[in-house]
Design an enzyme around this catalytic site. Structure first.
Site, PDB file in Angstrom:
ATOM      1  N   ALA A 179       0.846  -1.193   0.000  1.00  5.76           N
ATOM      2  CA  ALA A 179       0.000   0.000   0.000  1.00  5.76           C
ATOM      3  C   ALA A 179       0.882   1.244   0.000  1.00  5.76           C
ATOM      4  O   ALA A 179       2.029   1.213   0.445  1.00  5.76           O
ATOM      5  CB  ALA A 179      -0.904   0.007   1.222  1.00  5.76           C
ATOM      6  N   PHE A 180       0.323   2.342  -0.494  1.00  8.49           N
ATOM      7  CA  PHE A 180       1.124   3.556  -0.661  1.00  8.49           C
ATOM      8  C   PHE A 180       1.638   4.111   0.665  1.00  8.49           C
ATOM      9  O   PHE A 180       2.659   4.785   0.718  1.00  8.49           O
ATOM     10  CB  PHE A 180       0.301   4.590  -1.444  1.00  8.49           C
ATOM     11  CG  PHE A 180      -0.168   5.777  -0.674  1.00  8.49           C
ATOM     12  CD1 PHE A 180       0.618   6.922  -0.606  1.00  8.49           C
ATOM     13  CD2 PHE A 180      -1.390   5.788  -0.013  1.00  8.49           C
ATOM     14  CE1 PHE A 180       0.182   8.035   0.100  1.00  8.49           C
ATOM     15  CE2 PHE A 180      -1.821   6.883   0.686  1.00  8.49           C
ATOM     16  CZ  PHE A 180      -1.029   8.014   0.743  1.00  8.49           C
ATOM     17  N   LYS A 181       0.954   3.783   1.761  1.00  7.87           N
ATOM     18  CA  LYS A 181       1.370   4.341   3.051  1.00  7.87           C
ATOM     19  C   LYS A 181       2.776   3.864   3.455  1.00  7.87           C
ATOM     20  O   LYS A 181       3.428   4.485   4.279  1.00  7.87           O
ATOM     21  CB  LYS A 181       0.347   4.005   4.128  1.00  7.87           C
ATOM     22  CG  LYS A 181      -0.961   4.735   3.861  1.00  7.87           C
ATOM     23  CD  LYS A 181      -1.910   4.730   5.031  1.00  7.87           C
ATOM     24  CE  LYS A 181      -3.090   5.656   4.791  1.00  7.87           C
ATOM     25  NZ  LYS A 181      -3.915   5.279   3.627  1.00  7.87           N
ATOM     26  N   ASP A 182       3.226   2.768   2.854  1.00 11.12           N
ATOM     27  CA  ASP A 182       4.586   2.297   3.138  1.00 11.12           C
ATOM     28  C   ASP A 182       5.649   3.349   2.779  1.00 11.12           C
ATOM     29  O   ASP A 182       6.677   3.438   3.446  1.00 11.12           O
ATOM     30  CB  ASP A 182       4.890   1.039   2.318  1.00 11.12           C
ATOM     31  CG  ASP A 182       4.141  -0.193   2.821  1.00 11.12           C
ATOM     32  OD1 ASP A 182       3.890  -0.287   4.036  1.00 11.12           O
ATOM     33  OD2 ASP A 182       3.813  -1.065   1.991  1.00 11.12           O
ATOM     34  N   LEU A 210       5.714   5.558   5.819  1.00 17.49           N
ATOM     35  CA  LEU A 210       5.911   4.941   7.134  1.00 17.49           C
ATOM     36  C   LEU A 210       7.239   4.206   7.256  1.00 17.49           C
ATOM     37  O   LEU A 210       7.778   4.074   8.355  1.00 17.49           O
ATOM     38  CB  LEU A 210       4.734   4.037   7.471  1.00 17.49           C
ATOM     39  CG  LEU A 210       3.495   4.860   7.863  1.00 17.49           C
ATOM     40  CD1 LEU A 210       2.238   4.021   7.837  1.00 17.49           C
ATOM     41  CD2 LEU A 210       3.675   5.488   9.242  1.00 17.49           C
TER      42      LEU A 210
END
Ligand SMILES: *Cc1c(COP(=O)(O)O)cnc(C)c1O
Length: 544
Positions: A133-136, A139
């Protein structure tokens, strides 16, 4: 300063680029507090409820377009981030090693590769990190920054002093939780507690979270709903004593480091699209339009910073699902939780107690967009009347504070026409209903060559397609893809059911997901949504 500048130009130059020795950050809601990058990252939300923004948006160095054109994702990260982080805080070498470590966990050599759909449109794939997911992207870096700052603070302490630790607490209905866990797993001096509603998270997402067995990772499975989990987390942060004892931290999307990390792929895709143009097309003649599936406005806000730094971006396009507070804002200038004008008869899966609509793109199901406050600040700033930079900043904070006060007390605010006009110069906004999202997944799958999009990406694709006929010939669209389709298998399967061509295991399922459901899991069960039971768990496992 160049000696032959005319006096007036010299004044202007000073006025536009005030001399800032080191980059500091301040709260959108004002106050005299100026924070370093480190303090900004470790604090997250400002005590007065505001979000931290940089004192000024740095301009790109003179020859960036030539000097940076062959840069890798890591090179670009160092180049862009160092404009916002003074080298007294993190040296360039330290920054490079933090960035290298953060993106070594990605499966693709480009980190965020650009996939060509046709001559006019490209997909920027942001899902090649550990949780797909793009949040990686944000994060992975945030976890390393936390660790770097804590190790350095503790190294400066005497042997008898207690080391500083951070206890990250969050609630998730799936997506953010796993990206946060993968960002913080195994980091020194950090523990992470993620609450999820037991049995109410998709099987893949639950497995992604609970199969991480590092000793600093604690999944708490609460018998209750997502709202119960979120209420407990809010109550923990509001408990001053508990908060101080454990130094609670959040990794939510308002953290400045997350926005900063995300600016990088706008630069990378800019260079990649220029290098892929057919012979005879001059890069200077094309205009790039970025279409961004949007929820909390973090992803697209990073594009806004890139644009203000000087990256030539045509329009930034906000693509929302039925939770369309932003699409309505760009139409009317009103930012309001409840749509007062609509007589929409469209069906949605469900509406929860707070008014959030459940859609097939759940990571964009929001009532208000937490990062939108940062854009509102810049809109307020553009229309200040003060003379000096400092006066204008103060005025913008006061205006913004008034606007946010209205959102809080009345659930809505209407901004002046002039401010709305500036917002329209940089952005377009459109909303997409679930039915169109599912149809879009189907139509890209049926296209030649076939592409399987996840439902969030499909919201972007639907908007891109809607805008294409009105774009002039030189416009190229880049659609940001925020998740791998295997993460949202239910919606993808629903969109493609009946297609004899489609086989989920063959077409979508990554090898990393095979066998995931059978792996060993670790979660701590909490029998009731009760804050004291959760506190007990944190007391028991938090790092000393
Ligand atoms: C978080 C998320 C979004 C929305 O991003 P914002 O920065 O909140 O606008 C879109 N798609 C997916 C898959 C996400 O996880």
């Amino acid at each position: 300063m160049t000696p032959n500048l005319h006096i007036r130009d010299r004044f202007l130059l000073h006025f536009v680029h005030p001399p800032f020795p080191t980059m500091k950050y301040f709260s959108t809601r004002g106050g005299d507090q100026k924070l370093s990058f480190e303090e900004t990252v470790l604090t997250g939300l400002a005590p007065n409820g505001g979000l931290y923004i940089p004192e000024h948006i740095p301009k790109l160095p003179e020859n960036w377009i030539n000097d940076w054109k062959d840069y890798s994702f890591v090179d670009l990260s160092v180049a862009v981030l160092s404009l916002y982080i003074s080298s007294e805080e993190i040296t360039k070498d330290e920054l490079r090693s933090l960035v290298e470590k953060s993106y070594s966990t990605f499966r693709h050599p480009d980190v965020t590769p650009l996939h060509k759909l046709d001559d006019k449109s490209f997909i920027l794939e942001l899902f090649h990190g550990p949780t797909f997911a793009f949040k990686d992207v944000a994060l992975q870096l945030l976890g390393n920054l936390f660790e770097f700052f804590l190790l350095r603070r503790n190294a400066r302490k005497g042997p008898e002093e207690k080391p500083e630790t951070l206890t990250v607490v969050g609630a998730t209905s799936g997506d953010t939780g796993s990206a946060a866990i993968y960002g913080l797993r195994g980091k020194s001096n950090v523990s992470i507690f993620i609450l999820h509603p037991k049995g109410r998270v998709s099987p893949i997402q639950e497995a992604q979270m609970t199969t991480v067995t590092d000793s600093n990772v604690h999944n708490i499975a609460v018998k209750g709903t997502f709202d119960d989990c979120q209420d407990i987390v809010k109550a923990l942060f509001a408990d001053k004593e508990f908060n101080a004892k454990h130094n609670l931290g959040a990794v939510n999307s308002i953290n400045w480091a997350r926005i900063l990390a995300q600016t990088v792929y706008y630069f990378l895709s800019f260079f990649h699209i220029r290098s892929q143009l057919p012979a005879g097309t001059s890069p200077e003649d094309i205009e790039i339009q970025y279409v961004v599936p949007t929820g909390n406005f973090g992803d697209i806000l990073a594009g806004y910073y890139a644009k203000k730094m000087g990256l030539p971006i045509g329009k930034l396009v906000v693509a929302t699902n039925a939770n369309d507070i932003l699409a309505r804002f760009w139409k009317s200038g009103k930012y309001e939780k409840v749509d007062s004008s609509s007589v929409s008869s469209e069906t949605v899966l469900a509406i929860d107690a707070s008014g959030v609509k459940e859609t097939v793109s759940p990571a964009m199901d929001i009532l208000v967009s937490s990062n939108f406050e940062r854009l509102l600040w810049y809109l307020a700033y553009d229309h200040t009347s003060g003379i000096s930079f400092e006066e204008r900043q103060k005025e913008a904070c006061a205006t913004l504070d008034g606007w946010m006060g209205k959102v809080k007390s009345e659930g809505r605010v209407e901004i002046p026409v002039k401010a709305l006009e500036s917002a329209r110069q940089d952005f377009i906004a459109e909303r997409v209903a679930d039915e169109e999202t599912l149809k879009t997944i189907r139509s890209y799958f049926d296209s030649e060559p076939s592409y399987v999009a996840d439902p969030h990406t499909a919201v972007g694709l639907a908007v891109a397609r809607r805008l294409a006929p009105q774009n002039s010939d030189n416009v190229r669209q880049i659609i940001l893809s925020t998740a791998h389709p295997a993460k949202f298998s239910e919606a993808v399967s629903r969109a493609l059911e009946g297609s004899s061509q489609f086989n989920f295991d063959r077409d979508v399922l990554p090898t990393e997901f095979r066998g995931l459901l059978e792996k060993e899991r670790r979660a701590i069960d909490v029998e009731r949504p009760d804050i004291d039971l959760v506190k007990e768990v944190i007391e028991r496992f938090a790092k000393e």
